[in-house]
Design an enzyme around this catalytic site. Sequence first.
Site, mmCIF file in Angstrom:
data_model
loop_
_atom_site.group_PDB
_atom_site.id
_atom_site.type_symbol
_atom_site.label_atom_id
_atom_site.label_comp_id
_atom_site.label_asym_id
_atom_site.label_seq_id
_atom_site.Cartn_x
_atom_site.Cartn_y
_atom_site.Cartn_z
ATOM 1 N N HIS A 122 0.881 -1.172 0.000
ATOM 2 C CA HIS A 122 0.000 0.000 0.000
ATOM 3 C C HIS A 122 0.921 1.225 0.000
ATOM 4 O O HIS A 122 2.029 1.169 0.532
ATOM 5 C CB HIS A 122 -0.822 -0.059 1.291
ATOM 6 C CG HIS A 122 -1.898 0.971 1.419
ATOM 7 N ND1 HIS A 122 -1.641 2.276 1.725
ATOM 8 C CD2 HIS A 122 -3.251 0.860 1.299
ATOM 9 C CE1 HIS A 122 -2.789 2.940 1.800
ATOM 10 N NE2 HIS A 122 -3.783 2.114 1.533
ATOM 11 N N ASP A 199 3.362 -4.588 7.868
ATOM 12 C CA ASP A 199 2.149 -3.781 7.766
ATOM 13 C C ASP A 199 0.978 -4.737 7.952
ATOM 14 O O ASP A 199 0.639 -5.512 7.055
ATOM 15 C CB ASP A 199 2.099 -3.090 6.395
ATOM 16 C CG ASP A 199 0.758 -2.401 6.134
ATOM 17 O OD1 ASP A 199 -0.156 -2.549 6.961
ATOM 18 O OD2 ASP A 199 0.642 -1.723 5.092
ATOM 19 N N GLN A 202 -4.158 -5.210 6.919
ATOM 20 C CA GLN A 202 -5.134 -6.114 6.305
ATOM 21 C C GLN A 202 -5.175 -7.483 6.970
ATOM 22 O O GLN A 202 -5.931 -8.350 6.535
ATOM 23 C CB GLN A 202 -4.816 -6.286 4.804
ATOM 24 C CG GLN A 202 -5.015 -5.027 3.990
ATOM 25 C CD GLN A 202 -6.469 -4.561 3.955
ATOM 26 O OE1 GLN A 202 -7.398 -5.348 4.046
ATOM 27 N NE2 GLN A 202 -6.662 -3.260 3.827
ATOM 28 N N LYS A 225 -9.873 -0.987 10.962
ATOM 29 C CA LYS A 225 -10.011 -2.133 10.062
ATOM 30 C C LYS A 225 -10.285 -3.418 10.852
ATOM 31 O O LYS A 225 -10.331 -4.502 10.281
ATOM 32 C CB LYS A 225 -8.749 -2.291 9.208
ATOM 33 C CG LYS A 225 -8.578 -1.163 8.173
ATOM 34 C CD LYS A 225 -7.553 -1.533 7.140
ATOM 35 C CE LYS A 225 -6.914 -0.362 6.437
ATOM 36 N NZ LYS A 225 -7.767 0.298 5.453
ATOM 37 N N CYS A 363 -4.733 2.510 -3.610
ATOM 38 C CA CYS A 363 -3.490 3.043 -3.042
ATOM 39 C C CYS A 363 -2.322 2.090 -3.292
ATOM 40 O O CYS A 363 -1.505 1.851 -2.393
ATOM 41 C CB CYS A 363 -3.609 3.318 -1.545
ATOM 42 S SG CYS A 363 -4.881 4.491 -1.137
#
Lengths: 405, 144
Positions: A122, A199, A202, A225, A363
Amino acid sequence: MKPELQDIRSQFPILNREVNGKKLIYFDNGATTQKPIGVIDAESQYYKELNSNVHRGVHFLSTQSTIAFENARKSVQQFINARSENEIIFTKGTTESINLVAQSFTSLLQKGDNIIVSRMEHHSNIVPWQLACKGRGLELRVAEITSDGLLDLQQLASIIDDRTKLIGIAHISNVLGTINPIKEIVAMAHSNNIPVLVDGAQSVAHLKIDVEDLDCDFFAFSAHKMYGSMGVGVLYGKEKWLEKMPPYQGGGEMIKNVSFDGTTFNELPFKFEAGTPNVAGTIALSEAIRFMQAIGIENIGKCEHELTNYALAKLTDMGNINLFGPIQNRSSVISFLLQNIHPYDAGTLLDKMGIALRTGTHCAEPLMKFFGINGTMRISFAAYNSIEEIDYFLESLHKVKQIFE
Amino acid sequence: MTNIKERSDEIAANFSVFDDWLDKYNYIIEIGKSLPVFEDAKKSPSNLISGCQSQVWITAEYRDGQIFFAGDSDALITKGIASILIQVLSGASPNEIINCDMSFIDRIGLREHLSPTRANGLNGMIKQMKLYAIAFKSKHETII
């Protein structure tokens, strides 16, 4: 035991609303999940009963507020199995968590050192590094992917050298749903004494996160999220790194003593938490964790896996469709293109049918470039989605195809 | 020759017969198909409207006090919206375009496309067309 789907859905007031005169089908969970009533109530309860600034008052409310805030840190620590609460830094989201590391960690580096990020990141795990690299004379290297959307581990190994100082990698791709082999990457990196930033934006709502098991050095994620509030994020960092790293922002809370002759900084985790945090949202994050744990994260993952397999099979059957990302070992994010139909056109009409999905580059422009496309349509599932919703979506998609044929 | 107001009234009237969103979008797509062919050579980065999910190109020509627009998009709905703007604004003077009232978009029921989050370029297209008008005005109509 896993609660019934209806018992999960009933906790989300927004799922009862209509959009464009149709029942809302929310398939944009990769962008943000909806919030259960427990989270919504925790936010409003805070302002009704507890509102006061944290860490600085002797009065009753401030003390209560601080206890609740620090309890939230404890829940996060346990949720991701960090060794200590000192390793949990509250930020405003994954983006800020990564920026913190990109700015602070790179100040320890020398001109000519390099950082590696992957092609499937991202923008939040690319641009902060570009800025830091530009400012400090570092090189940003790209770990490439294969055509089926998997990280090319051999190529990754080939770009690591003795000046590589950090590898930044998504746990799960927000476009492809690829689940990256973090433990393998960490093992490869650590054998070269390189720390790894994951990261987790997600993955945190879909996989059980155990930072000790992953052995990554940093893990960044957002509350919003994972059924929590917007404007709250977490940076997990191993204490040995956080101790070495200088503060990211200056202000209140992060200092021990301030004088014009010199300022001393607070201990971890406060050293990295300048200014008044989003206390209500942070407290609500512990409610989001409670919500996920009540269902069981493994159960959530299992249901989403079934939804994903069902949707993938049906989409494939539909024909004239391009699916992106791996077929197996993937998360509940599905990116696709209908042949000869612009994703913007399809997304606009699906919105009219009550379906919230994402269209565009997500993104992730370097990834779009890799596939030679300008964007995709993306559906992404959460604990409250159902097979019936997917059926309605497929029916609607069929109508869209007819309109443009 | 009609003016902007008359042309936009006419389009709004055409749209008023649709009470179903699907018919309305089908009509927008049809309007897009009526756009003259836009040569590939004109699909250059300098004609591209930025900030859209779909690609939209707009060009403009100044002839005898009037501005004539052309355009295209790779998305059919966006192309239809571009076509509506082109139909309404083409043939007007720079001053008319600079000062024109775009409220007909509201009357057509395309207001949602004006929201900045839609990123479909309606705002960007209007802005670019007005910029063309300002540029032509200063080039051809400013008395030195």
